[in-house]
Design a protein around this motif. Structure first.
Motif, mmCIF file in Angstrom:
data_model
loop_
_atom_site.group_PDB
_atom_site.id
_atom_site.type_symbol
_atom_site.label_atom_id
_atom_site.label_comp_id
_atom_site.label_asym_id
_atom_site.label_seq_id
_atom_site.Cartn_x
_atom_site.Cartn_y
_atom_site.Cartn_z
ATOM 1 N N SER A 1 4.895 6.296 -0.456
ATOM 2 C CA SER A 1 5.486 6.838 0.758
ATOM 3 C C SER A 1 6.960 6.449 0.882
ATOM 4 O O SER A 1 7.336 5.304 0.604
ATOM 5 C CB SER A 1 4.728 6.310 1.980
ATOM 6 O OG SER A 1 5.420 6.607 3.168
ATOM 7 N N ARG B 1 0.352 2.712 -3.547
ATOM 8 C CA ARG B 1 -0.767 3.653 -3.456
ATOM 9 C C ARG B 1 -0.294 5.056 -3.108
ATOM 10 O O ARG B 1 -0.560 6.008 -3.815
ATOM 11 C CB ARG B 1 -1.777 3.200 -2.414
ATOM 12 C CG ARG B 1 -2.699 2.147 -2.910
ATOM 13 C CD ARG B 1 -3.770 1.938 -1.890
ATOM 14 N NE ARG B 1 -4.829 1.131 -2.461
ATOM 15 C CZ ARG B 1 -5.826 0.665 -1.761
ATOM 16 N NH1 ARG B 1 -5.914 0.925 -0.486
ATOM 17 N NH2 ARG B 1 -6.738 -0.059 -2.351
ATOM 18 N N SER B 2 0.386 5.168 -1.982
ATOM 19 C CA SER B 2 0.762 6.500 -1.516
ATOM 20 C C SER B 2 2.188 6.888 -1.889
ATOM 21 O O SER B 2 2.561 8.038 -1.698
ATOM 22 C CB SER B 2 0.576 6.596 -0.002
ATOM 23 O OG SER B 2 1.388 5.651 0.654
ATOM 24 N N SER C 1 0.827 -1.203 0.000
ATOM 25 C CA SER C 1 0.000 0.000 0.000
ATOM 26 C C SER C 1 0.867 1.262 0.000
ATOM 27 O O SER C 1 0.624 2.188 -0.773
ATOM 28 C CB SER C 1 -0.921 -0.012 1.221
ATOM 29 O OG SER C 1 -1.676 1.168 1.267
#
Length: 183
Positions: A94, A91-92, A87
């Protein structure tokens, strides 16, 4: 700064998620998941494995050996970190993703090393009954993957983290030097 993406690390984490949940389900649901159990159809391949590795077999269950379920609980925690890594990375995007992946792979590597070392220090008490062929095909190769791939992930993500720290340190000293010049 977005983390470096390594397709093979993401693939390993994605593929192992269902495998680990399946394995943990087998351990947590014993004896129902074992040969003769009403849920065994879900874990049919374990009919072979429970005779190869007694930790997964009837012997450990009857003796109340807590290692299989303790290992499975750690597997679930590792898998949750794998999902978090996917994730954060996809997704981010990060910068924390490599740290989470590194932590997860380190847990997997450490736990798997413990699993192998336990066999060594108990004189192969759970796998020593196997033929060399069965041991190689059903235990060493499959379990060896859980040493090899996490080792490669730890190396790669450790290198990525180190590189990012060097860049941050250089940027920090560059900023500090600029600030001193302005004074």
């Amino acid at each position: 700064m977005a983390p470096k993406m390594h397709w093979w690390i993401s693939l390993w984490f994605a593929v192992t998620v269902p495998v680990i949940f399946w394995d943990a389900g087998y351990c947590f649901l014993r004896p129902r998941s074992m040969k003769g159990g009403d849920l065994h159809w879900i874990w049919k391949p374990y009919a072979i494995y429970q005779d190869i590795d007694y930790i997964y077999g009837l012997k450990a269950l009857q003796e109340g050996d807590g290692f299989p379920n303790a290992q499975s609980l750690l597997n679930v925690l590792e898998t949750l970190l794998n999902i978090l890594y996917l994730s954060l990375a996809h997704r981010s995007r990060s910068p924390a993703a490599p740290l989470v992946g590194f932590a997860s792979a380190t847990m997997t590597l450490s736990k798997t090393a413990l699993y192998w070392l336990q066999e060594y220090f108990c004189s192969y008490c759970s796998i020593g009954h196997n033929s060399a062929f069965d041991l190689l095909v059903y235990w060493i190769i499959p379990n060896g993957l859980w040493l090899l791939v996490p080792s490669l992930i730890v190396y790669q993500l450790g290198k990525d983290i180190s590189d990012a720290l060097h860049v941050a340190a250089a940027a920090g000293s560059s900023l500090a030097g600029s600030a001193k010049k302005k004074q």
